[in-house]
Scaffold this motif. Structure first.
Motif, PDB file in Angstrom:
ATOM      1  N   GLY A   1       1.375   9.066 -23.744  1.00  0.00           N
ATOM      2  CA  GLY A   1       2.616   9.796 -23.968  1.00  0.00           C
ATOM      3  C   GLY A   1       3.801   8.858 -24.071  1.00  0.00           C
ATOM      4  O   GLY A   1       3.661   7.652 -24.278  1.00  0.00           O
ATOM      5  N   ARG A   2       4.990   9.385 -23.883  1.00  0.00           N
ATOM      6  CA  ARG A   2       6.202   8.578 -24.006  1.00  0.00           C
ATOM      7  C   ARG A   2       6.450   7.759 -22.745  1.00  0.00           C
ATOM      8  O   ARG A   2       6.201   8.200 -21.632  1.00  0.00           O
ATOM      9  N   SER A   3       6.972   6.540 -22.944  1.00  0.00           N
ATOM     10  CA  SER A   3       7.491   5.688 -21.859  1.00  0.00           C
ATOM     11  C   SER A   3       6.475   5.435 -20.756  1.00  0.00           C
ATOM     12  O   SER A   3       6.822   5.392 -19.574  1.00  0.00           O
ATOM     13  N   CYS A   4       5.226   5.242 -21.137  1.00  0.00           N
ATOM     14  CA  CYS A   4       4.210   4.830 -20.167  1.00  0.00           C
ATOM     15  C   CYS A   4       4.252   3.313 -19.979  1.00  0.00           C
ATOM     16  O   CYS A   4       4.680   2.574 -20.873  1.00  0.00           O
ATOM     17  N   ILE A   5       3.784   2.865 -18.808  1.00  0.00           N
ATOM     18  CA  ILE A   5       3.712   1.440 -18.499  1.00  0.00           C
ATOM     19  C   ILE A   5       2.280   1.095 -18.131  1.00  0.00           C
ATOM     20  O   ILE A   5       1.659   1.779 -17.313  1.00  0.00           O
TER      21      ILE A   5
ATOM     22  N   ASP B   1       3.563  11.747 -20.145  1.00  0.00           N
ATOM     23  CA  ASP B   1       4.783  10.944 -20.249  1.00  0.00           C
ATOM     24  C   ASP B   1       5.064  10.228 -18.930  1.00  0.00           C
ATOM     25  O   ASP B   1       4.853  10.775 -17.840  1.00  0.00           O
ATOM     26  N   GLY B   2       5.555   8.986 -19.025  1.00  0.00           N
ATOM     27  CA  GLY B   2       6.012   8.270 -17.844  1.00  0.00           C
ATOM     28  C   GLY B   2       4.936   7.878 -16.863  1.00  0.00           C
ATOM     29  O   GLY B   2       5.216   7.626 -15.689  1.00  0.00           O
ATOM     30  N   VAL B   3       3.708   7.773 -17.299  1.00  0.00           N
ATOM     31  CA  VAL B   3       2.619   7.342 -16.421  1.00  0.00           C
ATOM     32  C   VAL B   3       2.705   5.825 -16.221  1.00  0.00           C
ATOM     33  O   VAL B   3       2.987   5.072 -17.148  1.00  0.00           O
ATOM     34  N   VAL B   4       2.432   5.381 -14.975  1.00  0.00           N
ATOM     35  CA  VAL B   4       2.437   3.951 -14.645  1.00  0.00           C
ATOM     36  C   VAL B   4       1.031   3.555 -14.213  1.00  0.00           C
ATOM     37  O   VAL B   4       0.474   4.127 -13.270  1.00  0.00           O
TER      38      VAL B   4
ATOM     39  N   ILE C   1      -4.535  11.677 -17.159  1.00  0.00           N
ATOM     40  CA  ILE C   1      -3.570  11.352 -16.103  1.00  0.00           C
ATOM     41  C   ILE C   1      -2.261  11.986 -16.520  1.00  0.00           C
ATOM     42  O   ILE C   1      -1.646  11.590 -17.514  1.00  0.00           O
ATOM     43  N   ASN C   2      -1.831  12.984 -15.773  1.00  0.00           N
ATOM     44  CA  ASN C   2      -0.699  13.802 -16.197  1.00  0.00           C
ATOM     45  C   ASN C   2       0.642  13.123 -15.948  1.00  0.00           C
ATOM     46  O   ASN C   2       0.744  12.118 -15.236  1.00  0.00           O
ATOM     47  N   SER C   3       1.686  13.676 -16.530  1.00  0.00           N
ATOM     48  CA  SER C   3       3.013  13.047 -16.583  1.00  0.00           C
ATOM     49  C   SER C   3       3.524  12.656 -15.202  1.00  0.00           C
ATOM     50  O   SER C   3       3.389  13.401 -14.226  1.00  0.00           O
ATOM     51  N   GLY C   4       4.127  11.471 -15.142  1.00  0.00           N
ATOM     52  CA  GLY C   4       4.774  11.004 -13.918  1.00  0.00           C
ATOM     53  C   GLY C   4       3.840  10.472 -12.865  1.00  0.00           C
ATOM     54  O   GLY C   4       4.278  10.066 -11.784  1.00  0.00           O
ATOM     55  N   ALA C   5       2.543  10.422 -13.133  1.00  0.00           N
ATOM     56  CA  ALA C   5       1.587   9.908 -12.155  1.00  0.00           C
ATOM     57  C   ALA C   5       1.590   8.383 -12.148  1.00  0.00           C
ATOM     58  O   ALA C   5       1.955   7.736 -13.136  1.00  0.00           O
ATOM     59  N   THR C   6       1.162   7.815 -10.999  1.00  0.00           N
ATOM     60  CA  THR C   6       1.073   6.374 -10.837  1.00  0.00           C
ATOM     61  C   THR C   6      -0.321   6.003 -10.355  1.00  0.00           C
ATOM     62  O   THR C   6      -0.846   6.621  -9.425  1.00  0.00           O
ATOM     63  N   VAL C   7      -0.900   4.984 -10.972  1.00  0.00           N
ATOM     64  CA  VAL C   7      -2.196   4.452 -10.555  1.00  0.00           C
ATOM     65  C   VAL C   7      -1.964   3.062  -9.976  1.00  0.00           C
ATOM     66  O   VAL C   7      -1.459   2.174 -10.662  1.00  0.00           O
ATOM     67  N   GLY C   8      -2.318   2.880  -8.699  1.00  0.00           N
ATOM     68  CA  GLY C   8      -2.078   1.608  -8.038  1.00  0.00           C
ATOM     69  C   GLY C   8      -2.899   0.471  -8.619  1.00  0.00           C
ATOM     70  O   GLY C   8      -3.963   0.681  -9.216  1.00  0.00           O
TER      71      GLY C   8
ATOM     72  N   ASP D   1      -9.483  13.325 -13.356  1.00  0.00           N
ATOM     73  CA  ASP D   1      -8.108  13.646 -13.743  1.00  0.00           C
ATOM     74  C   ASP D   1      -7.141  13.465 -12.565  1.00  0.00           C
ATOM     75  O   ASP D   1      -7.510  13.656 -11.396  1.00  0.00           O
ATOM     76  N   VAL D   2      -5.902  13.117 -12.889  1.00  0.00           N
ATOM     77  CA  VAL D   2      -4.856  12.919 -11.885  1.00  0.00           C
ATOM     78  C   VAL D   2      -3.720  13.891 -12.183  1.00  0.00           C
ATOM     79  O   VAL D   2      -3.241  13.974 -13.319  1.00  0.00           O
ATOM     80  N   LYS D   3      -3.278  14.605 -11.157  1.00  0.00           N
ATOM     81  CA  LYS D   3      -2.230  15.604 -11.326  1.00  0.00           C
ATOM     82  C   LYS D   3      -0.870  14.946 -11.596  1.00  0.00           C
ATOM     83  O   LYS D   3      -0.633  13.795 -11.241  1.00  0.00           O
ATOM     84  N   ALA D   4       0.021  15.722 -12.196  1.00  0.00           N
ATOM     85  CA  ALA D   4       1.359  15.232 -12.523  1.00  0.00           C
ATOM     86  C   ALA D   4       2.081  14.774 -11.255  1.00  0.00           C
ATOM     87  O   ALA D   4       2.045  15.450 -10.223  1.00  0.00           O
ATOM     88  N   GLY D   5       2.735  13.616 -11.350  1.00  0.00           N
ATOM     89  CA  GLY D   5       3.550  13.108 -10.261  1.00  0.00           C
ATOM     90  C   GLY D   5       2.787  12.500  -9.104  1.00  0.00           C
ATOM     91  O   GLY D   5       3.388  11.994  -8.157  1.00  0.00           O
ATOM     92  N   LYS D   6       1.487  12.514  -9.143  1.00  0.00           N
ATOM     93  CA  LYS D   6       0.674  12.036  -8.027  1.00  0.00           C
ATOM     94  C   LYS D   6       0.488  10.527  -8.107  1.00  0.00           C
ATOM     95  O   LYS D   6       0.429   9.944  -9.199  1.00  0.00           O
ATOM     96  N   THR D   7       0.382   9.876  -6.935  1.00  0.00           N
ATOM     97  CA  THR D   7       0.060   8.454  -6.861  1.00  0.00           C
ATOM     98  C   THR D   7      -1.338   8.307  -6.292  1.00  0.00           C
ATOM     99  O   THR D   7      -1.650   8.855  -5.230  1.00  0.00           O
ATOM    100  N   VAL D   8      -2.195   7.578  -7.013  1.00  0.00           N
ATOM    101  CA  VAL D   8      -3.564   7.356  -6.558  1.00  0.00           C
ATOM    102  C   VAL D   8      -3.815   5.867  -6.387  1.00  0.00           C
ATOM    103  O   VAL D   8      -3.181   5.028  -7.043  1.00  0.00           O
TER     104      VAL D   8
END
Length: 331
Positions: free
Chosen positions: A249-253, A268-271, A284-291, A299-306
């Motif tokens: 999506g948009r603005s992923c890192i 969008d915005g996944v790190v 991996i839904n929007s705003g989630a972070t993978v360490g 699957d990873v829910k929106a905004g969640k950090t795993v």
């Protein structure tokens, strides 16, 4: 060499000037390495103690700091030190390498290619059949752009990069050295006789949005069919793998050494942290972070950090690590 007064710098940074210095600033530097003609930055309180012995004449500091600069020294208080430093680095950014001619004599440009106004094509580049370059596109030496690819305005492609056929590249992108875009996706199946592997043709392409930056030696593979897609504003580090049919999506890192297997979808915005790996057909839904170093298997829910391998909720994983450490100490 560029040099600025602290007042001139503050006009650009738009901070709060504390103190003053007569020194002309000739560049930024780390706090322990800076000299009297340089400006540094103090991004957190743990670095404040280094200011006394630093030779820097000025520093960017956080707006909530209570430090005083001292004699003939100055602070620029800003809301966000990192963003202010980005403006400062842009101010002192050296010019890009110079092209003596717009299209170098050793470049091979197919007669059907359309080259936009202001494009620069360096030595030993190859631009294939029916390629379209927008305005102000820069191809540094030894870049290959294969047939029917389009590259939009103001995109910069550094040496050694190969863009395969039928790719669609947006505007204001930056591809660093030795990037591979549009190579075959990794697709094989055991043969009927069980004695070998059958290659699955990869007939899709890669679509990359606007303002995307891809680091050196990274790979974005083309789709088996349809498209591998990288959305607007994504930033990809060095040595990253994006496999066939993945969609960002948009603005992923994505940090270095991380990778997406086939048909992964990022919102969008996944790190994605360094060296993390994502299983195929995962969302991996929007705003989630993978360490960093994690392995995502579902699957990873929106905004969640795993975090962890296999990845799970970061807080739960940290609790497990603490429990394991206590257990090991008691053995």
């Amino acid at each position: 060499m560029k040099s600025y007064s602290i007042t001139e710098i503050n006009t650009i940074i738009k901070g709060e000037l504390i103190g003053d210095t007569t020194q002309k600033i000739k560049g930024p530097e780390e706090i322990q390495k800076a000299n009297s003609n340089q400006i540094t930055f103090i991004g957190s309180k743990k670095y404040e103690k280094l200011w006394t012995n630093s030779k820097a004449s000025a520093a960017l500091i956080s707006a909530n700091s209570n430090m005083l600069p001292g004699d003939n020294r100055a602070f620029l208080k800003v809301k966000n030190v990192d963003l202010a430093m980005a403006k400062l680095l842009e101010l002192f950014n050296p010019p890009a390498p110079v092209f003596d001619t717009d299209i170098h004599p050793t470049a091979v440009v197919h007669e059907t290619a359309k080259i936009g106004e202001g494009c620069k094509i360096g030595a030993n580049c190859y631009v294939g059949k029916d390629v379209e370059l927008g305005k102000e596109v820069t191809l540094y030496p030894n870049v290959c752009v294969f047939d029917e690819t389009t590259i939009d305005n103001n995109t910069v492609v550094w040496s050694g990069t190969i863009i395969r056929e039928r790719c669609i590249i947006g505007s204001h992108c930056i591809f660093h050295t030795n990037v591979s875009i549009g190579a075959d996706g990794f697709g094989y199946r055991p043969s009927d006789d069980g004695k070998g592997l059958v290659k699955i043709p990869q007939i899709g392409n890669v679509i990359i949005g606007h303002y995307v930056e891809i680091g050196a030696n990274s790979c974005v593979d083309r789709a088996k069919f349809s498209s591998t897609i990288i959305g607007d504003g994504c930033k990809i580090d060095n040595l990253v793998q994006v496999a066939h049919n993945s969609i960002m999506g948009r603005s992923c890192i994505m940090a270095g050494h991380s990778g997406l297997a086939g048909s992964v979808t990022l919102g969008d915005g996944v790190v994605i942290g360094g060296s993390a790996s994502i299983k195929d057909h995962t969302t991996i839904n929007s705003g989630a972070t993978v360490g960093a170093g994690s392995g995502v298997m579902g699957d990873v829910k929106a905004g969640k950090t795993v975090l962890g391998y296999p990845a799970q909720d970061a807080r739960e994983m940290l609790k497990q690590w603490v429990a394991i450490r206590k257990f090991m100490k008691n053995q």
